[in-house]
Write a protein that holds these residues in place. Structure first.
Motif, PDB file in Angstrom:
ATOM      1  N   ALA A  11      21.302  -4.224  -9.935  1.00 16.65           N
ATOM      2  CA  ALA A  11      21.445  -5.667 -10.171  1.00 16.65           C
ATOM      3  C   ALA A  11      20.083  -6.326 -10.372  1.00 16.65           C
ATOM      4  O   ALA A  11      19.897  -7.123 -11.296  1.00 16.65           O
ATOM      5  CB  ALA A  11      22.188  -6.316  -9.009  1.00 16.65           C
ATOM      6  N   GLY A  12      19.126  -6.003  -9.505  1.00 15.06           N
ATOM      7  CA  GLY A  12      17.800  -6.599  -9.626  1.00 15.06           C
ATOM      8  C   GLY A  12      17.080  -6.181 -10.893  1.00 15.06           C
ATOM      9  O   GLY A  12      16.441  -7.006 -11.567  1.00 15.06           O
ATOM     10  N   LEU A  13      17.170  -4.908 -11.263  1.00 16.59           N
ATOM     11  CA  LEU A  13      16.479  -4.417 -12.453  1.00 16.59           C
ATOM     12  C   LEU A  13      17.108  -4.967 -13.734  1.00 16.59           C
ATOM     13  O   LEU A  13      16.391  -5.295 -14.687  1.00 16.59           O
ATOM     14  CB  LEU A  13      16.487  -2.895 -12.477  1.00 16.59           C
ATOM     15  N   VAL A  14      18.425  -5.087 -13.751  1.00 18.32           N
ATOM     16  CA  VAL A  14      19.088  -5.637 -14.940  1.00 18.32           C
ATOM     17  C   VAL A  14      18.740  -7.110 -15.109  1.00 18.32           C
ATOM     18  O   VAL A  14      18.411  -7.563 -16.213  1.00 18.32           O
ATOM     19  CB  VAL A  14      20.620  -5.442 -14.845  1.00 18.32           C
ATOM     20  N   ALA A  15      18.804  -7.868 -14.015  1.00 18.97           N
ATOM     21  CA  ALA A  15      18.413  -9.278 -14.089  1.00 18.97           C
ATOM     22  C   ALA A  15      16.961  -9.396 -14.539  1.00 18.97           C
ATOM     23  O   ALA A  15      16.630 -10.227 -15.393  1.00 18.97           O
ATOM     24  CB  ALA A  15      18.610  -9.946 -12.726  1.00 18.97           C
ATOM     25  N   SER A 332      26.871  -8.403 -12.135  1.00 17.73           N
ATOM     26  CA  SER A 332      26.312  -9.483 -11.319  1.00 17.73           C
ATOM     27  C   SER A 332      24.902  -9.839 -11.766  1.00 17.73           C
ATOM     28  O   SER A 332      24.574 -11.012 -11.976  1.00 17.73           O
ATOM     29  CB  SER A 332      26.320  -9.058  -9.846  1.00 17.73           C
ATOM     30  N   GLY A 333      24.049  -8.823 -11.908  1.00 11.84           N
ATOM     31  CA  GLY A 333      22.677  -9.081 -12.338  1.00 11.84           C
ATOM     32  C   GLY A 333      22.609  -9.672 -13.731  1.00 11.84           C
ATOM     33  O   GLY A 333      21.804 -10.573 -14.009  1.00 11.84           O
ATOM     34  N   LEU A 334      23.461  -9.192 -14.632  1.00 13.67           N
ATOM     35  CA  LEU A 334      23.474  -9.699 -16.001  1.00 13.67           C
ATOM     36  C   LEU A 334      23.933 -11.149 -16.046  1.00 13.67           C
ATOM     37  O   LEU A 334      23.351 -11.981 -16.761  1.00 13.67           O
ATOM     38  CB  LEU A 334      24.389  -8.821 -16.854  1.00 13.67           C
ATOM     39  N   ALA A 335      24.986 -11.490 -15.297  1.00 15.22           N
ATOM     40  CA  ALA A 335      25.489 -12.868 -15.281  1.00 15.22           C
ATOM     41  C   ALA A 335      24.440 -13.835 -14.754  1.00 15.22           C
ATOM     42  O   ALA A 335      24.270 -14.931 -15.287  1.00 15.22           O
ATOM     43  CB  ALA A 335      26.758 -12.942 -14.436  1.00 15.22           C
ATOM     44  N   LEU A 336      23.735 -13.425 -13.705  1.00 12.77           N
ATOM     45  CA  LEU A 336      22.674 -14.270 -13.156  1.00 12.77           C
ATOM     46  C   LEU A 336      21.590 -14.517 -14.190  1.00 12.77           C
ATOM     47  O   LEU A 336      21.159 -15.660 -14.408  1.00 12.77           O
ATOM     48  CB  LEU A 336      22.087 -13.611 -11.913  1.00 12.77           C
ATOM     49  N   ALA A 337      21.142 -13.457 -14.840  1.00 16.04           N
ATOM     50  CA  ALA A 337      20.072 -13.599 -15.828  1.00 16.04           C
ATOM     51  C   ALA A 337      20.486 -14.511 -16.974  1.00 16.04           C
ATOM     52  O   ALA A 337      19.725 -15.391 -17.394  1.00 16.04           O
ATOM     53  CB  ALA A 337      19.671 -12.221 -16.352  1.00 16.04           C
ATOM     54  N   LYS A 338      21.693 -14.335 -17.481  1.00 14.96           N
ATOM     55  CA  LYS A 338      22.155 -15.171 -18.592  1.00 14.96           C
ATOM     56  C   LYS A 338      22.240 -16.636 -18.172  1.00 14.96           C
ATOM     57  O   LYS A 338      21.904 -17.534 -18.964  1.00 14.96           O
ATOM     58  CB  LYS A 338      23.518 -14.674 -19.087  1.00 14.96           C
ATOM     59  N   ASN A 339      22.654 -16.889 -16.935  1.00 17.73           N
ATOM     60  CA  ASN A 339      22.737 -18.257 -16.439  1.00 17.73           C
ATOM     61  C   ASN A 339      21.352 -18.889 -16.373  1.00 17.73           C
ATOM     62  O   ASN A 339      21.163 -20.039 -16.792  1.00 17.73           O
ATOM     63  CB  ASN A 339      23.407 -18.241 -15.066  1.00 17.73           C
ATOM     64  N   TRP A 340      20.392 -18.147 -15.861  1.00 20.50           N
ATOM     65  CA  TRP A 340      19.038 -18.687 -15.756  1.00 20.50           C
ATOM     66  C   TRP A 340      18.399 -18.883 -17.127  1.00 20.50           C
ATOM     67  O   TRP A 340      17.660 -19.845 -17.344  1.00 20.50           O
ATOM     68  CB  TRP A 340      18.178 -17.761 -14.896  1.00 20.50           C
ATOM     69  N   ILE A 341      18.660 -17.973 -18.035  1.00 22.36           N
ATOM     70  CA  ILE A 341      18.079 -18.098 -19.378  1.00 22.36           C
ATOM     71  C   ILE A 341      18.584 -19.369 -20.059  1.00 22.36           C
ATOM     72  O   ILE A 341      17.841 -20.050 -20.762  1.00 22.36           O
ATOM     73  CB  ILE A 341      18.403 -16.843 -20.217  1.00 22.36           C
TER      74      ILE A 341
END
Length: 347
Positions: A11-15, A332-341
């Motif tokens: 999760a952390g690495l994907v984000a 989970s990590g991908l969804a977080l990253a997309k939200n922040w982007i």
């Protein structure tokens, strides 16, 4: 933004990768010497050519986003389809082929599961052997300091505009408690305090001169063992038979109370011999690993949680969101990253 991510699991690495590709400056802080979390691979200390996936041994893909990631890994020759010869045991020493083996394909990493973490780490700066001990919040738009300070147990600090906590829930709980006076983290703490985990032991063994079995893995029901994985089925092992033995939850609790690695190893080998008499002899090499947070027993029906402003957010992510499989950690990590982007400004 300068983003600090605590934990170098999937999760952390994907984000981190997605945020880095979007132009943010990402640093991942990992307490151990490797990365990938439970995507872990150990080497035989007497023969480094023999590898053992002693955490997550394989995975399946059901969602479009994770299928796309698996296709990417296959394109780079990192993973392969595996597990067509999965077997199951019904607890009465009746072993048969899993009827879902062909219809529900699994995948594994060719060079060891840790290669997936190594691949993802190319997009971020990973600082291993770096343990985060707490958080300090200064607030956004400060003239001299960034919004967050990650306090390290080595007495150093890491300053960031935003923080992602990507570790098991009990560890996230401890970090969030250090920031309760400054940020709105109490709701986060209340929710993740409910998350409990299965413990598990993984015993890696190698038998010299023994022919490997025809099956890829055996899953057990009503047994002290959870699974045996045939490592020979994943990659070339020039001689002998390599296995990873995973213990079931109740047995793991009993073993943990022994507080002695040799006793634990002996009990696992005894359970192995009871289930599979062909492995009753002592292995020529063995190594034990304990997973305190093997699998989340409860999950949260959301992809991640976040507090703070878009200029100084704090979020938690991991495989206890959405579900408790490797695929869920990725999502989970991908969804977080997309939200922040979508919401954050690069500066």
């Amino acid at each position: 933004m300068v983003i600090g991510i605590i934990g170098a699991g999937l999760a952390g690495l994907v984000a981190g990768r997605e945020l880095s590709k979007a132009g943010h400056e990402v640093t991942v802080l990992e307490k151990s010497r490797g990365f990938g979390g439970r995507m872990a691979t150990r080497y035989n200390t007497e023969n480094p050519a023999q590898k053992f996936d002693h955490g997550i041994s394989s995975f399946h893909a059901t969602t479009p986003e994770f299928k796309a990631f698996v296709a990417e890994l296959m394109e780079h020759d990192l993973v392969m389809r595996w597990g067509d010869h999965r077997w199951i045991s019904d607890g009465q020493q009746s072993i048969r082929k899993d009827p879902e083996a062909a219809s529900k394909p699994y995948f594994t990493a060719k060079g060891g599961m840790n290669q997936i973490g190594k691949y993802l780490s190319r997009w971020v700066d990973v600082k291993t052997n770096t343990l985060a001990g707490g958080l300090t919040y200064f607030g956004p738009r400060r003239s001299r300091k960034r919004a967050w300070m990650i306090n390290l147990t080595s007495s150093g600090v890491f300053e960031a505009d935003a923080v992602v906590i990507a570790v098991p829930a009990p560890q996230a709980y401890g970090l969030l408690q250090t920031a309760t006076d400054e940020t709105e983290t109490l709701r986060m703490i209340r929710l993740i305090d409910e998350i409990r985990y299965e413990k598990s032991f993984s015993l890696m063994v190698h038998y010299d001169g023994m022919e490997p079995p025809e099956w890829d893995s055996i899953s057990f029901r009503n047994s002290r063992l959870k699974m045996i994985v045939n490592e020979n089925s994943k990659r070339t092992v020039h001689s002998g038979c390599s296995l990873v033995i995973q213990t079931a939850s109740v047995f793991s609790d009993q073993l943990h109370s022994l507080k002695d690695k040799e006793k634990v190893t002996k009990e696992i080998l005894k359970a192995l011999a009871e289930e599979m008499s062909s492995f009753s002899g002592q292995p020529n090499w063995s190594q034990l690993h304990f997973w305190r947070y093997s699998r989340a027993l409860q999950t949260l029906d959301m992809p991640f949680m976040q507090v703070g402003s878009d200029d100084a957010p704090l979020a938690i992510t991991g495989d206890y969101f959405i579900g408790n499989q490797l695929e869920d950690a990725y999502r989970s990590g991908l969804a977080l990253a997309k939200n922040w982007i979508r919401k954050t400004t690069i500066r």
